[in-house]
Scaffold this motif. Structure first.
Motif, PDB file in Angstrom:
ATOM      1  N   PHE A 103       0.824  -1.210   0.000  1.00  0.00           N
ATOM      2  CA  PHE A 103       0.000   0.000   0.000  1.00  0.00           C
ATOM      3  C   PHE A 103       0.864   1.268   0.000  1.00  0.00           C
ATOM      4  O   PHE A 103       0.393   2.325  -0.411  1.00  0.00           O
ATOM      5  CB  PHE A 103      -0.951   0.009   1.195  1.00  0.00           C
ATOM      6  N   ASN A 240      -7.051  13.671   1.465  1.00  0.00           N
ATOM      7  CA  ASN A 240      -7.471  13.472   0.081  1.00  0.00           C
ATOM      8  C   ASN A 240      -8.431  14.567  -0.364  1.00  0.00           C
ATOM      9  O   ASN A 240      -9.265  14.339  -1.242  1.00  0.00           O
ATOM     10  CB  ASN A 240      -8.141  12.103  -0.081  1.00  0.00           C
ATOM     11  N   ASN A 257      -3.856   4.473  -5.324  1.00  0.00           N
ATOM     12  CA  ASN A 257      -3.735   3.108  -4.814  1.00  0.00           C
ATOM     13  C   ASN A 257      -2.786   2.367  -5.751  1.00  0.00           C
ATOM     14  O   ASN A 257      -3.147   2.063  -6.887  1.00  0.00           O
ATOM     15  CB  ASN A 257      -5.091   2.419  -4.788  1.00  0.00           C
ATOM     16  N   LEU A 264      -7.527   7.023  -4.967  1.00  0.00           N
ATOM     17  CA  LEU A 264      -8.241   6.439  -3.830  1.00  0.00           C
ATOM     18  C   LEU A 264      -9.717   6.800  -3.865  1.00  0.00           C
ATOM     19  O   LEU A 264     -10.089   7.948  -4.097  1.00  0.00           O
ATOM     20  CB  LEU A 264      -7.634   6.940  -2.509  1.00  0.00           C
ATOM     21  N   GLN A 265     -10.517   5.796  -3.629  1.00  0.00           N
ATOM     22  CA  GLN A 265     -11.959   5.985  -3.510  1.00  0.00           C
ATOM     23  C   GLN A 265     -12.432   5.134  -2.340  1.00  0.00           C
ATOM     24  O   GLN A 265     -12.780   3.975  -2.493  1.00  0.00           O
ATOM     25  CB  GLN A 265     -12.671   5.558  -4.803  1.00  0.00           C
ATOM     26  N   ASN A 266     -12.382   5.711  -1.139  1.00  0.00           N
ATOM     27  CA  ASN A 266     -12.875   4.988   0.036  1.00  0.00           C
ATOM     28  C   ASN A 266     -13.448   5.970   1.046  1.00  0.00           C
ATOM     29  O   ASN A 266     -13.630   7.150   0.726  1.00  0.00           O
ATOM     30  CB  ASN A 266     -11.777   4.100   0.645  1.00  0.00           C
ATOM     31  N   ASN A 286       0.043   7.743   4.091  1.00  0.00           N
ATOM     32  CA  ASN A 286      -0.563   7.496   2.776  1.00  0.00           C
ATOM     33  C   ASN A 286      -1.044   6.054   2.639  1.00  0.00           C
ATOM     34  O   ASN A 286      -2.086   5.784   2.027  1.00  0.00           O
ATOM     35  CB  ASN A 286       0.444   7.801   1.660  1.00  0.00           C
ATOM     36  N   ALA A 290      -4.900   4.561   1.849  1.00  0.00           N
ATOM     37  CA  ALA A 290      -5.239   3.618   0.775  1.00  0.00           C
ATOM     38  C   ALA A 290      -6.008   2.402   1.295  1.00  0.00           C
ATOM     39  O   ALA A 290      -6.789   1.800   0.568  1.00  0.00           O
ATOM     40  CB  ALA A 290      -3.970   3.173   0.049  1.00  0.00           C
TER      41      ALA A 290
END
Length: 332
Positions: A103, A240, A257, A264-266, A286, A290
């Motif tokens: 990661f 982010n 990621n 990143l999409q979380n 970071n 991720a």
């Protein structure tokens, strides 16, 4: 009787009072600002000394400096010989890569550039899947090999960017320099990455650190989500919500990621990490971003020398926060 009189004399004899002065040094380095505050009886460190340190680090680790060792490595087909700065950052980067199962990955430079984040002049564009497929062939710290001071690459197109850890390392270099000059009460900050030792003098108060609110707007005075104090150690934050562009109605943020090749999409908005030194905190923040909240929280909770504070969005889009047990003790 004489002994008793002597003891009374020493107990009440006049003592010399230390005169504490507060010294501040600030400026620009590594594309951001730096601030150093220390307490001492006299000026022991000056701006020229710090600028000299930053220049040497840039000549080693800056991808924006064409003469730097990292630029030489990226332009080479095989590799280079590292200096002490490069070797230390490389060793810690490889350790964190292994610990986070990829990661955290410094070979991410081609991926950043593919998404439009890199040197000035690159137009932000969303890459197609074929380009990402080609780029990912050269992503992975396992494609790097160190032997002594030699750093080599297993594929000629492997290129690295240590921006995700270099500022933390720079903070440590400056902090170590202060300690070498007998300074034991200080705060070093570069681009929001911080290391502290000691207290304010002569009051003995603990130094305070503000964790920026994700709703803060650049044109307004800073607003803080939390205020924390640590007796000694480092705190860094990865978020982010500041560096991004919009493409086809989507927000494309700068944190990637390395496993998927996509931004990143979380649920995480930011992660603030505490560790004994800044290179460690900076390297992990970071990676935790991720992972997403659940995995990141579990990861930190299993490591005794790390603590973290998370700002996230729940399933309904409401901004919330949480922290590991040890981090709660820092709140003020």
């Amino acid at each position: 009787m004489i002994l008793i009189h002597l003891m009374i004399f020493y107990l009440f004899a006049p003592t010399s009072h230390q005169v504490w002065n507060k010294y501040r040094i600030n400026g620009f380095t590594q594309g951001t600002t730096y601030n150093v505050t220390y307490y001492s009886q006299e000026r022991l460190v000056n701006e020229n000394q710090l600028d000299s340190i930053f220049n040497r680090i840039d000549l080693s680790l800056s991808v924006y400096e064409e003469r730097s060792l990292i630029s030489q490595f990226n332009n080479s087909n095989e590799g280079i010989e590292m200096d002490a700065h490069f070797a230390k950052v490389m060793q810690r980067s490889q350790e964190i890569y292994q610990d986070t199962h990829g990661f955290f990955d410094i070979t991410i430079l081609p991926l950043m550039e593919a998404w439009g984040f890199g040197k000035k002049g690159i137009v932000p564009t969303e890459p197609n899947s074929e380009l990402l497929k080609e780029v990912k062939k050269n992503i992975g710290t396992n494609l790097l090999k160190t032997k002594g001071n030699l750093l080599s690459k297993k594929k000629p197109k492997v290129r690295i960017d240590v921006n995700g850890i270099a500022q933390g390392y720079s903070v440590d270099v400056v902090a170590d320099f202060l300690e070498q000059n007998k300074i034991v009460n200080y705060l070093v900050e570069i681009g929001g990455e911080i290391r502290i030792k000691g207290k304010r003098q002569p009051s003995g108060e603990m130094m305070k650190i503000g964790i920026e609110s994700p709703t803060h707007q650049k044109h307004l005075p800073k607003s803080y989500q939390k205020i924390v104090s640590i007796p000694q150690g480092a705190i860094t934050t990865s978020g982010n919500y500041q560096k991004f562009y919009e493409s086809k109605g989507k927000k494309i943020a700068h944190l990637m990621n390395p496993k998927t090749g996509y931004p990143l999409q979380n649920d995480l908005i930011s992660v603030t990490v505490f560790a004994s030194d800044a290179i460690t905190a900076d390297g992990y923040d970071n990676a935790l971003m991720a992972m997403g909240l659940k995995k990141a929280f579990q990861f930190v909770s299993k490591r005794k020398k790390l603590e973290a504070y998370f700002i996230y969005k729940d399933d309904n889009g409401v901004v919330k926060d949480t922290a590991t047990t040890g981090f709660y003790s820092f709140f003020r």
